[in-house]
Design a protein around this motif. Structure first.
Motif, PDB file in Angstrom:
ATOM      1  N   ALA A 138       0.839  -1.205   0.000  1.00  0.00           N
ATOM      2  CA  ALA A 138       0.000   0.000   0.000  1.00  0.00           C
ATOM      3  C   ALA A 138       0.870   1.250   0.000  1.00  0.00           C
ATOM      4  CB  ALA A 138      -0.926  -0.005   1.209  1.00  0.00           C
ATOM      5  N   GLU A 139       1.971   1.219   0.745  1.00  0.00           N
ATOM      6  CA  GLU A 139       2.878   2.360   0.801  1.00  0.00           C
ATOM      7  C   GLU A 139       3.530   2.597  -0.561  1.00  0.00           C
ATOM      8  OE1 GLU A 139       6.221   3.822   3.943  1.00  0.00           O
ATOM      9  OE2 GLU A 139       6.480   1.812   3.112  1.00  0.00           O
ATOM     10  N   MET A 140       3.920   1.516  -1.230  1.00  0.00           N
ATOM     11  CA  MET A 140       4.549   1.639  -2.541  1.00  0.00           C
ATOM     12  C   MET A 140       3.544   2.156  -3.574  1.00  0.00           C
ATOM     13  SD  MET A 140       7.632   0.898  -2.002  1.00  0.00           S
ATOM     14  CE  MET A 140       8.434   0.523  -3.514  1.00  0.00           C
ATOM     15  N   SER A 141       2.300   1.715  -3.495  1.00  0.00           N
ATOM     16  CA  SER A 141       1.311   2.182  -4.474  1.00  0.00           C
ATOM     17  C   SER A 141       0.973   3.657  -4.258  1.00  0.00           C
ATOM     18  CB  SER A 141       0.049   1.331  -4.409  1.00  0.00           C
ATOM     19  OG  SER A 141      -0.597   1.496  -3.175  1.00  0.00           O
ATOM     20  N   LYS A 142       1.027   4.128  -3.020  1.00  0.00           N
ATOM     21  CA  LYS A 142       0.800   5.554  -2.752  1.00  0.00           C
ATOM     22  C   LYS A 142       1.909   6.400  -3.371  1.00  0.00           C
ATOM     23  CE  LYS A 142      -1.634   5.169   1.649  1.00  0.00           C
ATOM     24  NZ  LYS A 142      -1.521   5.356   3.096  1.00  0.00           N
ATOM     25  N   ASN A 143       3.130   5.878  -3.333  1.00  0.00           N
ATOM     26  CA  ASN A 143       4.275   6.610  -3.870  1.00  0.00           C
ATOM     27  C   ASN A 143       4.454   6.391  -5.368  1.00  0.00           C
ATOM     28  OD1 ASN A 143       4.795   7.449  -1.277  1.00  0.00           O
ATOM     29  ND2 ASN A 143       6.273   5.842  -0.870  1.00  0.00           N
ATOM     30  N   GLY A 144       3.624   5.561  -5.975  1.00  0.00           N
ATOM     31  CA  GLY A 144       3.729   5.288  -7.404  1.00  0.00           C
ATOM     32  C   GLY A 144       4.910   4.424  -7.770  1.00  0.00           C
ATOM     33  N   GLN A 145       5.361   3.590  -6.847  1.00  0.00           N
ATOM     34  CA  GLN A 145       6.527   2.758  -7.090  1.00  0.00           C
ATOM     35  C   GLN A 145       6.176   1.289  -7.214  1.00  0.00           C
ATOM     36  OE1 GLN A 145       9.143   3.521  -3.844  1.00  0.00           O
ATOM     37  NE2 GLN A 145       9.428   5.661  -4.360  1.00  0.00           N
ATOM     38  N   VAL A 146       4.968   0.978  -7.609  1.00  0.00           N
ATOM     39  CA  VAL A 146       4.545  -0.407  -7.698  1.00  0.00           C
ATOM     40  C   VAL A 146       5.198  -1.060  -8.908  1.00  0.00           C
ATOM     41  CG1 VAL A 146       2.577  -1.940  -8.001  1.00  0.00           C
ATOM     42  CG2 VAL A 146       2.369   0.078  -6.581  1.00  0.00           C
ATOM     43  N   ARG A 147       5.813  -2.188  -8.669  1.00  0.00           N
ATOM     44  CA  ARG A 147       6.403  -2.955  -9.753  1.00  0.00           C
ATOM     45  C   ARG A 147       5.658  -4.274  -9.861  1.00  0.00           C
ATOM     46  NH1 ARG A 147      12.523  -3.449  -8.350  1.00  0.00           N
ATOM     47  NH2 ARG A 147      11.566  -3.861  -6.373  1.00  0.00           N
ATOM     48  N   SER A 148       5.424  -4.692 -11.059  1.00  0.00           N
ATOM     49  CA  SER A 148       4.746  -5.955 -11.268  1.00  0.00           C
ATOM     50  C   SER A 148       5.723  -7.091 -11.040  1.00  0.00           C
ATOM     51  CB  SER A 148       4.191  -6.023 -12.688  1.00  0.00           C
ATOM     52  OG  SER A 148       3.621  -7.282 -12.900  1.00  0.00           O
ATOM     53  N   VAL A 149       5.262  -8.137 -10.393  1.00  0.00           N
ATOM     54  CA  VAL A 149       6.089  -9.310 -10.169  1.00  0.00           C
ATOM     55  C   VAL A 149       6.209 -10.107 -11.459  1.00  0.00           C
ATOM     56  CG1 VAL A 149       6.253 -11.446  -8.846  1.00  0.00           C
ATOM     57  CG2 VAL A 149       5.371  -9.392  -7.777  1.00  0.00           C
ATOM     58  N   TYR A 150       5.188 -10.042 -12.282  1.00  0.00           N
ATOM     59  CA  TYR A 150       5.163 -10.831 -13.497  1.00  0.00           C
ATOM     60  C   TYR A 150       5.764 -10.035 -14.655  1.00  0.00           C
ATOM     61  CZ  TYR A 150       1.884 -13.321 -10.613  1.00  0.00           C
ATOM     62  OH  TYR A 150       1.316 -13.990  -9.577  1.00  0.00           O
ATOM     63  N   PRO A 151       6.535 -10.695 -15.505  1.00  0.00           N
ATOM     64  CA  PRO A 151       7.085  -9.970 -16.651  1.00  0.00           C
ATOM     65  C   PRO A 151       5.979  -9.577 -17.614  1.00  0.00           C
ATOM     66  CG  PRO A 151       7.554 -12.299 -16.822  1.00  0.00           C
ATOM     67  CD  PRO A 151       6.926 -12.085 -15.477  1.00  0.00           C
ATOM     68  N   ARG A 152       6.199  -8.487 -18.313  1.00  0.00           N
ATOM     69  CA  ARG A 152       5.210  -8.033 -19.272  1.00  0.00           C
ATOM     70  C   ARG A 152       5.162  -9.012 -20.432  1.00  0.00           C
ATOM     71  NH1 ARG A 152       5.797  -2.383 -22.121  1.00  0.00           N
ATOM     72  NH2 ARG A 152       6.370  -3.648 -23.860  1.00  0.00           N
ATOM     73  N   ILE A 153       3.979  -9.404 -20.815  1.00  0.00           N
ATOM     74  CA  ILE A 153       3.826 -10.356 -21.904  1.00  0.00           C
ATOM     75  C   ILE A 153       3.766  -9.579 -23.210  1.00  0.00           C
ATOM     76  CG2 ILE A 153       2.332 -12.110 -22.916  1.00  0.00           C
ATOM     77  CD1 ILE A 153       1.438 -12.746 -20.033  1.00  0.00           C
ATOM     78  N   ILE A 154       4.660  -9.916 -24.108  1.00  0.00           N
ATOM     79  CA  ILE A 154       4.707  -9.268 -25.402  1.00  0.00           C
ATOM     80  C   ILE A 154       4.001 -10.177 -26.392  1.00  0.00           C
ATOM     81  CG2 ILE A 154       6.224  -8.415 -27.215  1.00  0.00           C
ATOM     82  CD1 ILE A 154       8.340  -8.029 -24.990  1.00  0.00           C
ATOM     83  N   SER A 155       3.048  -9.624 -27.102  1.00  0.00           N
ATOM     84  CA  SER A 155       2.302 -10.456 -28.034  1.00  0.00           C
ATOM     85  C   SER A 155       3.163 -10.733 -29.260  1.00  0.00           C
ATOM     86  CB  SER A 155       1.004  -9.771 -28.443  1.00  0.00           C
ATOM     87  OG  SER A 155       1.295  -8.558 -29.095  1.00  0.00           O
ATOM     88  N   THR A 156       3.137 -11.956 -29.685  1.00  0.00           N
ATOM     89  CA  THR A 156       3.879 -12.370 -30.877  1.00  0.00           C
ATOM     90  C   THR A 156       2.877 -12.796 -31.932  1.00  0.00           C
ATOM     91  OG1 THR A 156       4.045 -14.613 -30.023  1.00  0.00           O
ATOM     92  CG2 THR A 156       5.885 -13.140 -29.561  1.00  0.00           C
ATOM     93  N   PRO A 157       3.209 -12.621 -33.205  1.00  0.00           N
ATOM     94  CA  PRO A 157       2.271 -13.040 -34.236  1.00  0.00           C
ATOM     95  C   PRO A 157       2.118 -14.550 -34.231  1.00  0.00           C
ATOM     96  CG  PRO A 157       4.352 -12.364 -35.198  1.00  0.00           C
ATOM     97  CD  PRO A 157       4.417 -12.053 -33.745  1.00  0.00           C
ATOM     98  N   LYS A 158       0.915 -14.984 -34.533  1.00  0.00           N
ATOM     99  CA  LYS A 158       0.667 -16.416 -34.591  1.00  0.00           C
ATOM    100  C   LYS A 158       1.290 -16.968 -35.860  1.00  0.00           C
ATOM    101  CE  LYS A 158      -3.573 -16.254 -31.967  1.00  0.00           C
ATOM    102  NZ  LYS A 158      -4.985 -16.553 -31.911  1.00  0.00           N
ATOM    103  N   LEU A 159       1.969 -18.071 -35.718  1.00  0.00           N
ATOM    104  CA  LEU A 159       2.625 -18.695 -36.856  1.00  0.00           C
ATOM    105  C   LEU A 159       1.807 -19.882 -37.337  1.00  0.00           C
ATOM    106  CD1 LEU A 159       6.312 -18.646 -35.624  1.00  0.00           C
ATOM    107  CD2 LEU A 159       5.195 -17.045 -37.157  1.00  0.00           C
ATOM    108  N   ASN A 160       1.700 -20.001 -38.630  1.00  0.00           N
ATOM    109  CA  ASN A 160       1.033 -21.142 -39.229  1.00  0.00           C
ATOM    110  C   ASN A 160       2.126 -22.092 -39.688  1.00  0.00           C
ATOM    111  OD1 ASN A 160      -0.435 -22.988 -40.620  1.00  0.00           O
ATOM    112  ND2 ASN A 160      -1.479 -21.521 -41.940  1.00  0.00           N
ATOM    113  N   PHE A 161       2.266 -23.200 -39.006  1.00  0.00           N
ATOM    114  CA  PHE A 161       3.359 -24.106 -39.304  1.00  0.00           C
ATOM    115  C   PHE A 161       3.090 -24.972 -40.530  1.00  0.00           C
ATOM    116  CE2 PHE A 161       6.072 -23.002 -35.975  1.00  0.00           C
ATOM    117  CZ  PHE A 161       5.290 -22.663 -34.890  1.00  0.00           C
ATOM    118  N   GLY A 162       1.948 -24.791 -41.168  1.00  0.00           N
ATOM    119  CA  GLY A 162       1.656 -25.547 -42.387  1.00  0.00           C
ATOM    120  C   GLY A 162       2.373 -24.972 -43.607  1.00  0.00           C
ATOM    121  N   LYS A 163       2.765 -23.704 -43.538  1.00  0.00           N
ATOM    122  CA  LYS A 163       3.430 -23.055 -44.667  1.00  0.00           C
ATOM    123  C   LYS A 163       4.927 -22.951 -44.392  1.00  0.00           C
ATOM    124  CE  LYS A 163      -0.344 -19.884 -45.790  1.00  0.00           C
ATOM    125  NZ  LYS A 163      -0.665 -18.473 -45.961  1.00  0.00           N
TER     126      LYS A 163
END
Length: 153
Positions: free
Chosen positions: A111-136
């Motif tokens: 709560a103290e960190m969120s008041k100060n705007g210093q909240v860090r996510s524990v989880y890494p940011r998920i970067i979307s990747t294009p879907k690959l079609n392995f048939g081609k």
């Protein structure tokens, strides 16, 4: 229907303040050996519900856990503990604030960190990747991007 006395409910409140709502096992061993952990968990769940009548457990959940606060003396001891033990809430609780459990100190710190705007996510940011079609084959993807459909003209 289980009947829990006012004294047992006050001990449950002290246990919640010392440990956390999730640590029913410690509350059972330290303060309420006459109740099972399931009875403690259910009592807290039922009495802290929004639809229950106003009581000490509901007030604790609404006021303290949503916006945890420390007195000025507790806050000074918390800061000393942070200087010595960094983020080891177990030792801070044991040496500097024995009446407040480590789980509650974690909630306060978040709560103290969120008041100060210093909240860090524990989880890494998920970067979307294009879907690959392995048939081609890979060349087909490159040709499609370049506007070539693979036909010879």
């Amino acid at each position: 229907r289980e009947i829990i006395t006012v004294e047992e409910e006050n001990l449950l409140f002290l246990g919640l303040r010392r440990f956390s709502p999730k640590d029913c096992k410690s509350i059972h061993h330290e303060l309420l050996p006459v109740l099972t952990t399931t009875q403690i968990r259910n009592r807290y769940k039922n009495r802290s519900s929004v639809v229950s009548k106003p009581n000490i457990l509901r007030d604790y959940r609404e006021l303290y856990l949503s916006n945890p606060t420390l007195t000025s003396n507790e806050y000074q001891r918390y800061q000393k503990g942070r200087a010595v033990h960094k983020l080891n809430y177990e030792l801070i609780s044991k040496e500097f604030l024995p009446h407040i459990g480590p789980e509650v100190l974690k909630i306060f710190h978040k709560a103290e960190m969120s008041k100060n705007g210093q909240v860090r996510s524990v989880y890494p940011r998920i970067i979307s990747t294009p879907k690959l079609n392995f048939g081609k084959p890979a060349e087909a993807f490159l040709n499609e991007k370049n506007g070539d459909n693979g036909c010879v003209t």
